[in-house]
Design an enzyme around this catalytic site. Structure first.
Site, PDB file in Angstrom:
ATOM      1  N   CYS A   8       0.819  -1.208   0.000  1.00  0.00           N
ATOM      2  CA  CYS A   8       0.000   0.000   0.000  1.00  0.00           C
ATOM      3  C   CYS A   8       0.864   1.275   0.000  1.00  0.00           C
ATOM      4  O   CYS A   8       1.536   1.524  -0.978  1.00  0.00           O
ATOM      5  CB  CYS A   8      -0.926  -0.041   1.208  1.00  0.00           C
ATOM      6  SG  CYS A   8      -2.515   0.529   0.758  1.00  0.00           S
ATOM      7  N   GLU A  45      -2.343  -8.975   4.496  1.00  0.00           N
ATOM      8  CA  GLU A  45      -2.384  -9.399   5.901  1.00  0.00           C
ATOM      9  C   GLU A  45      -3.789  -9.531   6.465  1.00  0.00           C
ATOM     10  O   GLU A  45      -3.984 -10.151   7.500  1.00  0.00           O
ATOM     11  CB  GLU A  45      -1.553  -8.429   6.759  1.00  0.00           C
ATOM     12  CG  GLU A  45      -2.096  -7.008   6.897  1.00  0.00           C
ATOM     13  CD  GLU A  45      -1.746  -6.088   5.726  1.00  0.00           C
ATOM     14  OE1 GLU A  45      -1.353  -6.596   4.655  1.00  0.00           O
ATOM     15  OE2 GLU A  45      -1.888  -4.865   5.876  1.00  0.00           O
ATOM     16  N   HIS A  71      -3.946  -5.272   0.745  1.00  0.00           N
ATOM     17  CA  HIS A  71      -3.429  -5.716   2.052  1.00  0.00           C
ATOM     18  C   HIS A  71      -3.476  -7.238   2.177  1.00  0.00           C
ATOM     19  O   HIS A  71      -4.529  -7.795   2.473  1.00  0.00           O
ATOM     20  CB  HIS A  71      -4.259  -5.083   3.181  1.00  0.00           C
ATOM     21  CG  HIS A  71      -3.978  -3.628   3.348  1.00  0.00           C
ATOM     22  ND1 HIS A  71      -2.928  -3.151   4.090  1.00  0.00           N
ATOM     23  CD2 HIS A  71      -4.597  -2.541   2.839  1.00  0.00           C
ATOM     24  CE1 HIS A  71      -2.909  -1.838   4.052  1.00  0.00           C
ATOM     25  NE2 HIS A  71      -3.914  -1.438   3.290  1.00  0.00           N
TER      26      HIS A  71
END
Ligand code: XMP
Length: 509
Positions: free
Chosen positions: A79, A169, A167
């Site tokens: 990002c 994660e 993202h």
């Protein structure tokens, strides 16, 4: 040498999540703020840049000296991290005109790149950014796109540097873990050998090296962290570890005796100290929550210090500090404003001058539990709900008396036992009863009563930062309420707290 991944934090709310995912893949990693760079030595296998609340176009946007590691270590920008690399290499980052927040799907994937190995076409990813990379420099190549975000992922040709604008994660990115694994294993060459067992083994041997024949004192609280820290130290230095467990009179019913007993069973060299009266007399008449915390913190240090002085030639203070406390204290923004002055077993008085040893200061809470399991610590200790250091003192609103403590202990024990027998104890993150400074009218038999109110609190949470009230079944609440009112003298009304955090907090004080 323990191989590791360095995660440079630009202030994203997801940075800790990246670290947890990396660790779940059995790779050790450390988070460092972008403005406090660690040493880049041979143990570093790769670097990850986190996201950020900033835009790269802002004047005060986080900046970093890339020359220290760029193109020397594999690098993954997430990002802001991806946008920063593009921006500083001559690409263009502009405010996005379309919504780039929420779920999206990777329509184009260049599978020849190992970063995207085994990521299926259409894979769902989670976007969350206000800017977008509109142009990439010549040496960059696009390796994945969604239908609206062309540069969903890029690679810098001839290097091991990658950027992704989503993202990996968060769990909404369904193949995020695979992508991280590809980066860690295929690109960084990590061997995925960081497990609770390897942690235990290497920690014990490094503790032995560090402590030699020195003596360590450690305050046990009955909680997971101090217990696991104690067992690790005990494995390393045996009877040179002197544990001190203080009964402040504000623990749950019978807890002091039970926990002391399990510590002894674990072979720990532990001394239990009954300091109930000392705490209660110092707390008499105090109503203010912060004042209560301060008094308890001070008296704890006094009692602990007296006991520690009885251990001859002690050199170290052991503490159960865990990684989130460490990250917090060196975070990008500095320690965040504390809403409540959390007193934990800690706070070393100057005159004690002991060196501090913190064997868990690289672990997240769930990892501490796993290490505890590896060490064979009883589930009764590992599965315990969090319990505040000041204990029942902050669950008795207003001033504290021995009588109120006794009433609350009884009510709380009924509540917790019912949660255990109904199977709800392990489903809620934290539960406890609260003694309200309110009296209300009731009727028992033919008599009118005017007695106290107990409030029940149960919440679901991951880390205590946010929490939802637990939807306990009505039948269970009814049973608990009846049992408390029928058995605990002094209580004629039970209520259930249905507030979430924020805006409420978990504790009432
Ligand atoms: P709050 O009430 O702030 O609680 O939502 C979040 C978590 O922190 C615990 N807590 C404390 N723990 N000392 C502690 O050791 C304290 O003074 C303290 N106050 C709150 C609370 O039990 C919950 O787990």
């Amino acid at each position: 040498m323990q191989e590791k991944i360095i995660i440079l934090d630009f202030g994203s709310q997801y940075t800790q999540l990246i670290a947890r995912r990396v660790r779940e893949l059995n790779v050790y990693c450390e988070i460092h703020p972008f403005n406090h760079l660690p040493e880049f030595d041979q143990s570093v296998k790769g670097v990850i840049f986190s996201g950020s609340p900033f835009s790269v176009r802002q004047e005060d946007a986080p900046q970093i000296d890339l020359s220290l590691f760029h193109q020397q270590y594999p690098l993954l920008g997430v990002c802001y991290g991806a946008q920063y690399l593009a921006h500083t290499s001559g690409g263009e980052v502009i405010p996005s005109t379309i919504r780039e927040y929420g779920r999206a799907n990777l329509q184009y994937i260049d599978e020849t790149h190992s970063l995207l190995k085994n990521i299926p076409h259409d894979s769902q990813v989670w976007m969350s950014h206000g800017d977008t990379i509109s142009e990439i420099p010549e040496e960059f190549e696009v390796i994945a796109s969604t239908d609206t975000v062309k540069v969903a992922a890029y690679h810098i040709k001839g290097t091991k540097t990658y950027g992704i604008q989503f993202h990996p994660e968060v769990t909404h990115s369904t193949d995020g873990k695979q992508l991280l694994e590809n980066f860690l294993v295929d690109i960084c060459g990590c061997s995925q050998d960081w497990t609770p067992d390897s942690f235990v083994e290497s920690t014990i041997s490094s503790l032995r090296g560090k402590l030699g024949n020195d003596k360590v004192v450690l305050g046990l609280s009955g909680g997971v962290d101090s217990s696991v820290a104690a067992v690790l130290l005990h494995r390393a230095i045996g009877p040179n570890l002197h544990c001190i467990f203080v009964d402040n009179g504000l623990l749950r019913k019978d807890e002091f005796a039970q926990v002391l007993d399990s510590y002894k069973h674990m072979g720990l060299n532990v001394r239990g100290i009954n300091a109930k009266d000392r705490f209660l007399s110092q707390l008499a008449g105090i109503k203010d929550p912060e004042q209560k915390r301060k008094v308890i913190g001070r008296v704890f240090i006094e009692v602990f210090d007296d006991a520690a002085h009885e251990v001859q030639d002690v050199k170290w203070l052991g503490q159960g500090t865990i990684y989130p406390d460490v990250i917090e204290s060196v975070s990008v923004k500095g320690p965040s404003a504390t809403i409540k002055s959390h007193h934990n077993v800690g706070g070393l008085p100057d005159f004690m001058k002991l060196k501090v040893v913190e064997p868990l200061n690289t672990l997240f809470k769930d990892e501490v539990r796993k290490v505890g399991k590896t060490l064979g610590i009883d589930d009764v200790i590992l599965g315990r709900h969090p319990f505040p250091g000041p204990g029942l003192a902050i669950r008795i609103l207003g001033d504290i008396t021995a009588e109120k403590v006794a009433i609350l202990q009884e009510a709380d024990a009924i509540y917790i036992n019912n949660l255990k027998t109904s199977g709800w104890y392990d489903k809620v993150w934290q539960a406890g009863a609260i003694f309200l400074p309110v009296q209300s009218v009731g009727v028992m038999g033919d008599e009118r009563t005017y007695e106290n109110v107990i409030c029940l609190r149960a919440v679901g949470s991951v880390d205590g930062m946010t929490a939802d009230w637990s939807h306990l079944p009505y039948e269970l609440l009814a049973k608990i309420s009846n049992e408390i009112i029928n058995n605990v003298k002094g209580i004629n009304r039970v209520v259930y707290d249905i507030s979430s955090k924020p805006p409420a907090t978990i504790e009432w004080e």
